[in-house]
Motif scaffolding. Structure first.
Motif, short mmCIF file in Angstrom:
data_model
loop_
_atom_site.label_atom_id
_atom_site.label_comp_id
_atom_site.label_asym_id
_atom_site.label_seq_id
_atom_site.Cartn_x
_atom_site.Cartn_y
_atom_site.Cartn_z
N VAL A 45 0.83 -1.19 0.00
CA VAL A 45 0.00 0.00 0.00
C VAL A 45 0.87 1.25 0.00
O VAL A 45 0.69 2.15 -0.82
N ALA A 46 1.81 1.32 0.93
CA ALA A 46 2.69 2.48 1.04
C ALA A 46 3.90 2.11 1.86
O ALA A 46 3.85 1.20 2.68
N MET A 47 5.00 2.81 1.59
CA MET A 47 6.20 2.59 2.40
C MET A 47 6.88 3.92 2.69
O MET A 47 6.72 4.89 1.94
N LEU A 48 7.63 3.94 3.79
CA LEU A 48 8.37 5.12 4.20
C LEU A 48 9.83 4.71 4.36
O LEU A 48 10.13 3.80 5.14
N ASN A 49 10.71 5.38 3.62
CA ASN A 49 12.13 5.08 3.67
C ASN A 49 12.72 5.65 4.94
O ASN A 49 12.64 6.86 5.20
N GLY A 50 13.32 4.77 5.75
CA GLY A 50 13.83 5.20 7.03
C GLY A 50 14.97 6.20 6.95
O GLY A 50 15.16 7.02 7.85
N ALA A 51 15.76 6.15 5.89
CA ALA A 51 16.91 7.03 5.76
C ALA A 51 16.54 8.37 5.15
O ALA A 51 16.92 9.43 5.65
N SER A 52 15.79 8.35 4.07
CA SER A 52 15.47 9.58 3.35
C SER A 52 14.13 10.19 3.74
O SER A 52 13.85 11.33 3.39
N ARG A 53 13.31 9.41 4.43
CA ARG A 53 11.94 9.81 4.79
C ARG A 53 11.04 9.92 3.54
O ARG A 53 9.93 10.44 3.63
N ALA A 54 11.53 9.44 2.41
CA ALA A 54 10.71 9.47 1.21
C ALA A 54 9.56 8.48 1.33
O ALA A 54 9.70 7.42 1.98
N THR A 55 8.43 8.81 0.73
CA THR A 55 7.27 7.94 0.77
C THR A 55 6.92 7.46 -0.64
O THR A 55 7.14 8.18 -1.62
N THR A 56 6.37 6.27 -0.70
CA THR A 56 5.96 5.68 -1.96
C THR A 56 4.60 5.04 -1.77
O THR A 56 4.34 4.44 -0.71
N TYR A 57 3.75 5.18 -2.78
CA TYR A 57 2.38 4.68 -2.67
C TYR A 57 2.03 3.78 -3.85
O TYR A 57 2.51 3.95 -4.96
N SER A 58 1.13 2.86 -3.57
CA SER A 58 0.51 2.11 -4.65
C SER A 58 -0.39 3.06 -5.44
O SER A 58 -1.05 3.92 -4.84
N PRO A 59 -0.46 2.92 -6.75
CA PRO A 59 -1.33 3.80 -7.54
C PRO A 59 -2.79 3.74 -7.09
O PRO A 59 -3.52 4.73 -7.24
N SER A 60 -3.21 2.62 -6.53
CA SER A 60 -4.60 2.47 -6.13
C SER A 60 -4.98 3.33 -4.92
O SER A 60 -6.17 3.55 -4.67
N VAL A 61 -3.99 3.81 -4.18
CA VAL A 61 -4.31 4.60 -2.98
C VAL A 61 -3.71 6.00 -3.02
O VAL A 61 -4.04 6.83 -2.16
N GLU A 62 -2.83 6.27 -3.98
CA GLU A 62 -2.18 7.58 -4.02
C GLU A 62 -3.21 8.69 -4.15
O GLU A 62 -4.14 8.60 -4.93
N GLY A 63 -3.02 9.71 -3.31
CA GLY A 63 -3.96 10.81 -3.28
C GLY A 63 -5.06 10.63 -2.25
O GLY A 63 -5.74 11.60 -1.90
N ARG A 64 -5.24 9.43 -1.75
CA ARG A 64 -6.25 9.16 -0.72
C ARG A 64 -5.62 8.76 0.61
O ARG A 64 -6.15 9.07 1.67
N PHE A 65 -4.51 8.07 0.56
CA PHE A 65 -3.83 7.58 1.76
C PHE A 65 -2.55 8.38 1.98
O PHE A 65 -1.88 8.78 1.02
N THR A 66 -2.19 8.55 3.25
CA THR A 66 -0.94 9.22 3.61
C THR A 66 -0.22 8.42 4.67
O THR A 66 -0.80 8.11 5.72
N ILE A 67 1.04 8.08 4.40
CA ILE A 67 1.86 7.37 5.37
C ILE A 67 2.75 8.37 6.08
O ILE A 67 3.28 9.31 5.46
N SER A 68 2.93 8.18 7.38
CA SER A 68 3.79 9.08 8.15
C SER A 68 4.27 8.35 9.40
O SER A 68 3.79 7.25 9.71
N GLN A 69 5.22 8.96 10.10
CA GLN A 69 5.72 8.36 11.34
C GLN A 69 5.91 9.45 12.37
O GLN A 69 6.02 10.63 12.03
N ASP A 70 5.98 9.07 13.62
CA ASP A 70 6.24 10.04 14.66
C ASP A 70 7.73 10.34 14.72
O ASP A 70 8.55 9.66 14.10
N ASN A 71 8.10 11.39 15.47
CA ASN A 71 9.50 11.81 15.50
C ASN A 71 10.41 10.75 16.11
O ASN A 71 11.59 10.65 15.77
N ALA A 72 9.88 9.95 17.01
CA ALA A 72 10.68 8.92 17.65
C ALA A 72 10.85 7.68 16.78
O ALA A 72 11.60 6.76 17.14
N GLU A 73 10.16 7.68 15.64
CA GLU A 73 10.22 6.55 14.70
C GLU A 73 9.75 5.25 15.33
O GLU A 73 10.19 4.17 14.97
N THR A 74 8.81 5.37 16.27
CA THR A 74 8.27 4.17 16.90
C THR A 74 6.82 3.90 16.52
O THR A 74 6.29 2.84 16.87
#
Length: 121
Positions: A45-74
C-alpha cells in the motif's frame, strides 16, 4: 527482537476515513503498510524510507492515503481518506526492508498481526 502491533481498523461507510497505527520496537529502518483481501495476494500500500523519509504509494491509494511516522520513529501511521469498498482488507505493518521491490511481501522481514478494515457501500 522486533515487535510490530497494528491498531485503528474498523468499519466505515464509503467516503469515510480511518487512521491506522503501527507501534514498533527493536528496529528503526524503512517500514510500510500492506493489505490482503480474502482470496487475494498481499499487496503493498505504502512505504516510508527510514533514511530519506521518502514515501511511496501504490497507484490504487495515491492521493487518498498518507503514510507518516512520529519523531521517535516508533509509530507508523496510515491516514486513509475517501475509503471505498475495494479497500476492504486486513492491513499489515512491515519493517526491515531486505531487498527490492518494496511492494513484494517477501522483501520484508518482520510483520505485525494485522488490523481489519471494512468499507461498506
Amino acid at each position: 527482537q522486533v515487535h510490530l502491533m497494528e491498531s485503528g481498523g474498523g468499519s466505515v461507510q464509503a467516503g469515510g476515513s480511518l487512521r491506522l497505527s503501527c507501534a514498533r520496537a527493536g528496529d528503526w529502518s524503512s517500514w510500510g503498510w500492506f493489505r490482503q483481501a480474502p482470496g487475494k495476494e498481499r499487496e503493498g500500500v505504502a512505504m516510508l524510507n527510514g533514511a530519506s523519509r521518502a514515501t511511496t504509494y501504490s497507484p490504487s491509494v495515491e492521493g487518498r492515503f498518507t503514510i507518516s511516522q512520529d519523531n521517535a520513529e516508533t509509530t507508523l501511521y496510515l491516514q486513509m481518506n475517501n475509503l471505498q469498498p475495494e479497500d476492504t482488507a486486513m492491513y499489515y505493518c512491515a519493517t526491515y526492508l531486505r531487498t527490492l521491490p518494496w511492494n513484494d511481501p517477501s522483501s520484508w522481514r518482520y510483520w505485525g498481526q494485522g488490523t481489519q478494515v471494512t468499507v461498506s457501500s
